[in-house]
Design an enzyme around this catalytic site. Structure first.
Site, PDB file in Angstrom:
ATOM      1  N   ARG A 132      14.341   2.710  81.636  1.00 46.53           N
ATOM      2  CA  ARG A 132      14.346   1.497  82.457  1.00 46.53           C
ATOM      3  C   ARG A 132      13.989   1.803  83.904  1.00 46.53           C
ATOM      4  NH1 ARG A 132      19.184  -2.259  80.131  1.00 46.53           N
ATOM      5  NH2 ARG A 132      19.188  -1.425  78.022  1.00 46.53           N
TER       6      ARG A 132
ATOM      7  N   ARG B 287      14.639  -2.963  77.391  1.00 48.49           N
ATOM      8  CA  ARG B 287      15.571  -2.163  76.608  1.00 48.49           C
ATOM      9  C   ARG B 287      15.304  -0.694  76.868  1.00 48.49           C
ATOM     10  NH1 ARG B 287      17.539  -1.551  70.921  1.00 48.49           N
ATOM     11  NH2 ARG B 287      18.487   0.054  72.247  1.00 48.49           N
TER      12      ARG B 287
ATOM     13  N   CYS C  18      27.901  -9.441  73.384  1.00 43.78           N
ATOM     14  CA  CYS C  18      27.156  -9.071  74.580  1.00 43.78           C
ATOM     15  C   CYS C  18      25.905  -9.934  74.701  1.00 43.78           C
ATOM     16  CB  CYS C  18      26.834  -7.586  74.606  1.00 43.78           C
ATOM     17  SG  CYS C  18      25.622  -7.098  73.401  1.00 43.78           S
TER      18      CYS C  18
ATOM     19  N   ARG D 169      24.215 -11.862  80.522  1.00 45.33           N
ATOM     20  CA  ARG D 169      25.175 -11.974  81.625  1.00 45.33           C
ATOM     21  C   ARG D 169      24.506 -11.640  82.962  1.00 45.33           C
ATOM     22  NH1 ARG D 169      27.802  -8.142  84.422  1.00 45.33           N
ATOM     23  NH2 ARG D 169      26.840  -6.566  83.092  1.00 45.33           N
ATOM     24  N   ARG D 170      23.710 -10.566  82.977  1.00 47.92           N
ATOM     25  CA  ARG D 170      23.021 -10.197  84.215  1.00 47.92           C
ATOM     26  C   ARG D 170      21.901 -11.180  84.540  1.00 47.92           C
ATOM     27  NH1 ARG D 170      23.010  -3.936  82.352  1.00 47.92           N
ATOM     28  NH2 ARG D 170      25.010  -3.325  83.239  1.00 47.92           N
TER      29      ARG D 170
ATOM     30  N   LYS E 185      32.302  -0.797  76.602  1.00 47.96           N
ATOM     31  CA  LYS E 185      31.497  -2.025  76.618  1.00 47.96           C
ATOM     32  C   LYS E 185      30.743  -2.250  75.310  1.00 47.96           C
ATOM     33  CE  LYS E 185      27.790  -2.154  79.329  1.00 47.96           C
ATOM     34  NZ  LYS E 185      26.991  -2.226  80.577  1.00 47.96           N
ATOM     35  N   ASP E 186      30.433  -1.179  74.611  1.00 44.69           N
ATOM     36  CA  ASP E 186      29.642  -1.284  73.382  1.00 44.69           C
ATOM     37  C   ASP E 186      30.490  -1.603  72.147  1.00 44.69           C
ATOM     38  OD1 ASP E 186      27.462  -0.597  74.922  1.00 44.69           O
ATOM     39  OD2 ASP E 186      27.544   1.528  74.401  1.00 44.69           O
TER      40      ASP E 186
HETATM   41  N1  LIG Z   1      24.503   0.390  75.874  1.00 41.34           N
HETATM   42  C1  LIG Z   1      24.549  -0.165  77.140  1.00 41.34           C
HETATM   43  C2  LIG Z   1      25.521   0.508  78.038  1.00 41.34           C
HETATM   44  N2  LIG Z   1      26.762   0.780  77.638  1.00 41.34           N
HETATM   45  C3  LIG Z   1      27.434   1.345  78.688  1.00 41.34           C
HETATM   46  C4  LIG Z   1      26.556   1.419  79.751  1.00 41.34           C
HETATM   47  C5  LIG Z   1      26.841   1.879  81.107  1.00 41.34           C
HETATM   48  C6  LIG Z   1      28.100   2.599  81.354  1.00 41.34           C
HETATM   49  C7  LIG Z   1      29.337   1.780  81.254  1.00 41.34           C
HETATM   50  O1  LIG Z   1      29.348   0.548  81.434  1.00 41.34           O
HETATM   51  O2  LIG Z   1      30.384   2.397  81.011  1.00 41.34           O
HETATM   52  C8  LIG Z   1      25.332   0.917  79.345  1.00 41.34           C
HETATM   53  C9  LIG Z   1      24.100   0.841  80.137  1.00 41.34           C
HETATM   54  C10 LIG Z   1      24.135  -0.196  81.240  1.00 41.34           C
HETATM   55  O3  LIG Z   1      24.721  -1.265  81.083  1.00 41.34           O
HETATM   56  O4  LIG Z   1      23.532   0.043  82.285  1.00 41.34           O
END
Ligand SMILES: NCc1[nH]cc(CCC(=O)O)c1CC(=O)O
Length: 301
Positions: free
Chosen positions: A149, A143, A236, A125-126, A79-80
């Site tokens: 969190r 953050r 993102c 998105r959330r 995702k990153d």
């Molecule tokens: N840097 C944010 C990030 N990148 C991956 C995850 C979670 C694990 C994933 O999606 O594989 C998260 C934290 C989140 O969104 O809660």
């Protein structure tokens, strides 16, 4: 051969997932794997991810170590990764996907939160999808790593936070989860729950080794989801969700663009052969744009 060097961020979530990959590689290839912790810009910067995100803040420092040959490969949360290609770097493997869904963490389910409850998330998105589900909530930008969190809820500063369920599992915080959102309530981020192994281009021996933990279905899903993001030119910081999974031998992709206030959304699905993942993503994104996705993403409240 000496131990393979695996570059990873240093958070508990990152080292846990990197350790899982290391163990799987050792089991499949017999090679020892050693973790090398690397601090990234995203670990240091206090800026909101919606501002700095999408440009590889959690990824660039790891890629630099790979390019410099200081580590053999890096493990990232997929995702990153930015959608664009990285010079000299190849995606060597996408292991079997973990749970892709988002989770509400706190003492109560979404429907049971009081009117105007404070819910923390930094992801547009959330935010947009939360507002679509419960317009009365006060969404608070936050953050920090998952631990930080979650502490805001136990401290009473927030009533709940939304985090990726896969990440919560990796750090052993499933007990904090009040509710797991199904994709039709909250469509996950492209690549959520997936990992990425990256190494330097041209290292055929290493590619073969790392390929032993690749899952082709996960890769097809990731390609479809990320193509949507790339075509929409969204990072993102955009309220875009995309999720693909295999259903009866076909890859089924759903993507959504949601207005920032949650008042409207454009949501579409398409299916096709997993070999056609990129085309499925490209065509679905084009259809989203044809139905006004651009305009919807551009609107701020
Ligand atoms: N840097 C944010 C990030 N990148 C991956 C995850 C979670 C694990 C994933 O999606 O594989 C998260 C934290 C989140 O969104 O809660």
């Amino acid at each position: 051969m000496s131990a393979l060097k695996l570059g990873t961020r240093k958070s508990l979530m990152a080292t846990t997932q990197s350790r899982l990959v290391a163990d799987a590689l050792t089991q499949r290839t017999g090679h020892a794997v050693e973790l090398v912790g690397v601090t990234t810009e995203g670990d240091v910067s206090k800026a909101l991810l919606a501002q700095i995100g999408g440009t590889g803040v959690f990824v660039n420092a790891l890629r630099d170590r790979v390019l410099a040959g200081e580590v053999d490969f890096a493990v990232h949360s997929l995702k990153d990764l930015p959608t664009g290609p990285a010079e000299g770097i190849v995606l060597a493997a996408t292991p079997l996907r973990d749970d892709p869904r988002d989770a509400l963490c706190g003492p109560a389910k979404l429907a049971d939160l009081r009117r105007g409850a404070r819910v923390g998330t930094g992801s547009p998105r959330r935010v947009a999808q939360l507002r679509a589900l419960r317009p009365d909530l006060e969404v608070v930008p936050i953050r920090g790593n998952a631990d930080t969190r979650l502490r805001k809820v136990t401290d009473g500063e927030l009533d709940a936070v939304v985090l990726a369920y896969a990440g919560l599992r990796r750090i052993g915080r499933e007990d904090d989860v009040a509710e797991i959102f199904e994709p039709d309530q909250m469509l996950p981020a492209p690549g959520q729950g997936c990992l990425a192994l990256e190494c330097r281009a041209g290292r055929a021996d290493l590619l073969e080794l790392l390929g032993t933990v690749d899952d082709p279905v996960t890769r097809a899903a990731v390609v479809a989801e990320r193509t949507v993001l790339a075509v929409l030119e969204a990072g993102c910081s955009a309220p875009v969700g995309a999720y693909a999974a295999e259903e009866e031998q076909e890859l089924r992709l759903t993507a959504a663009v949601v207005a920032h206030d949650g008042s409207r959304q454009i949501r579409l699905s398409a299916s096709g052969h997993p070999d056609q993942a990129e085309r499925i993503g490209r065509e679905l994104a084009a259809e989203l744009l044809a139905r006004g996705a651009d305009q919807l993403m551009g609107e701020r409240d």
